[in-house]
Motif scaffolding. Structure first.
Motif, PDB file in Angstrom:
ATOM      1  N   SER A  19       0.835  -1.208   0.000  1.00 58.09           N
ATOM      2  CA  SER A  19       0.000   0.000   0.000  1.00 58.09           C
ATOM      3  C   SER A  19       0.862   1.248   0.000  1.00 58.09           C
ATOM      4  N   LYS A  20       0.422   2.229  -0.763  1.00 56.25           N
ATOM      5  CA  LYS A  20       1.113   3.521  -0.844  1.00 56.25           C
ATOM      6  C   LYS A  20       0.340   4.611  -0.095  1.00 56.25           C
ATOM      7  N   ASP A  21      -0.882   4.294   0.348  1.00 58.64           N
ATOM      8  CA  ASP A  21      -1.692   5.276   1.064  1.00 58.64           C
ATOM      9  C   ASP A  21      -1.558   5.039   2.579  1.00 58.64           C
ATOM     10  N   ALA A  22      -2.535   5.429   3.350  1.00 57.42           N
ATOM     11  CA  ALA A  22      -2.482   5.321   4.815  1.00 57.42           C
ATOM     12  C   ALA A  22      -2.917   3.951   5.341  1.00 57.42           C
ATOM     13  N   THR A  23      -3.158   2.986   4.466  1.00 56.89           N
ATOM     14  CA  THR A  23      -3.611   1.661   4.905  1.00 56.89           C
ATOM     15  C   THR A  23      -2.707   1.055   5.977  1.00 56.89           C
ATOM     16  N   PRO A  24      -1.376   1.023   5.812  1.00 54.93           N
ATOM     17  CA  PRO A  24      -0.532   0.423   6.854  1.00 54.93           C
ATOM     18  C   PRO A  24      -0.672   1.126   8.210  1.00 54.93           C
ATOM     19  N   ASP A  25      -0.795   2.445   8.213  1.00 50.67           N
ATOM     20  CA  ASP A  25      -0.948   3.180   9.470  1.00 50.67           C
ATOM     21  C   ASP A  25      -2.271   2.832  10.142  1.00 50.67           C
ATOM     22  N   ILE A  26      -3.333   2.751   9.368  1.00 51.55           N
ATOM     23  CA  ILE A  26      -4.649   2.401   9.907  1.00 51.55           C
ATOM     24  C   ILE A  26      -4.606   0.999  10.505  1.00 51.55           C
ATOM     25  N   LEU A  27      -4.001   0.058   9.794  1.00 50.31           N
ATOM     26  CA  LEU A  27      -3.908  -1.320  10.298  1.00 50.31           C
ATOM     27  C   LEU A  27      -3.063  -1.401  11.555  1.00 50.31           C
TER      28      LEU A  27
END
Length: 161
Positions: free
Chosen positions: A87-95
């Motif tokens: 992922s290049k968006d905020a998906t990793p931070d949200i997870l």
């Protein structure tokens, strides 16, 4: 994963496919399936004591993944295991934020996207590391509804339980 768990996954996919066919027949859906609520079961039995897990693959799902995971956890999923693929968006931070309470496991992967192998790995992790009796794969943009009941009640009512 148990044989009945595999059978349940097939059962759910059949239910969703039947729902989509009915909705397409009424002109509600185009030929391509769309994400959204799916009323999967109407007749329910008492709540089971088994552990339920959802697994999902994600890539650039920041707009929906937080809400979807909170929805599933609030409606009876005991644990969610999510594999984020580049992922290049905020998906990793949200997870990572959601993983803090211990009900979400966040795995990061890069390289070749091999959906079948990655999903199989998630199912094995759910069963082996988290003791899941039932494992159901879903997409990040799916919000399953179950006739007003919890996911636990749906599992309890399953003919495979």
């Amino acid at each position: 994963m148990t044989e009945r768990g595999v059978a349940f996954i097939s059962y759910i996919y059949d239910e969703i496919a039947q729902c989509h066919r009915r909705m397409r027949g009424r002109g509600v859906l185009s030929e391509a399936p769309v994400a959204g609520p799916v009323d999967c079961v109407s007749a329910l039995q008492p709540v089971a004591t088994e552990k339920r897990a959802k697994v999902m693959l994600a890539r650039d799902e920041a707009d929906v993944i937080g809400g979807a995971l909170r929805w599933h956890l609030a409606t009876g999923v005991d644990h969610a295991i999510v594999m984020d693929h580049e992922s290049k968006d905020a998906t990793p931070d949200i997870l990572s934020d959601l993983a803090r309470d211990g009900r979400v496991t966040h795995i990061r992967r890069s390289g070749l996207y091999a959906q079948a192998e990655m999903t199989s790995e998630l199912v094995r992790i759910a069963a082996a590391d988290h003791g899941a009796d039932w494992v159901v794969p879903c997409d990040a943009d799916e919000f399953w509804t179950c006739g007003g009941a919890s996911f636990k009640d749906v599992i309890a009512a399953s003919p495979f339980n």
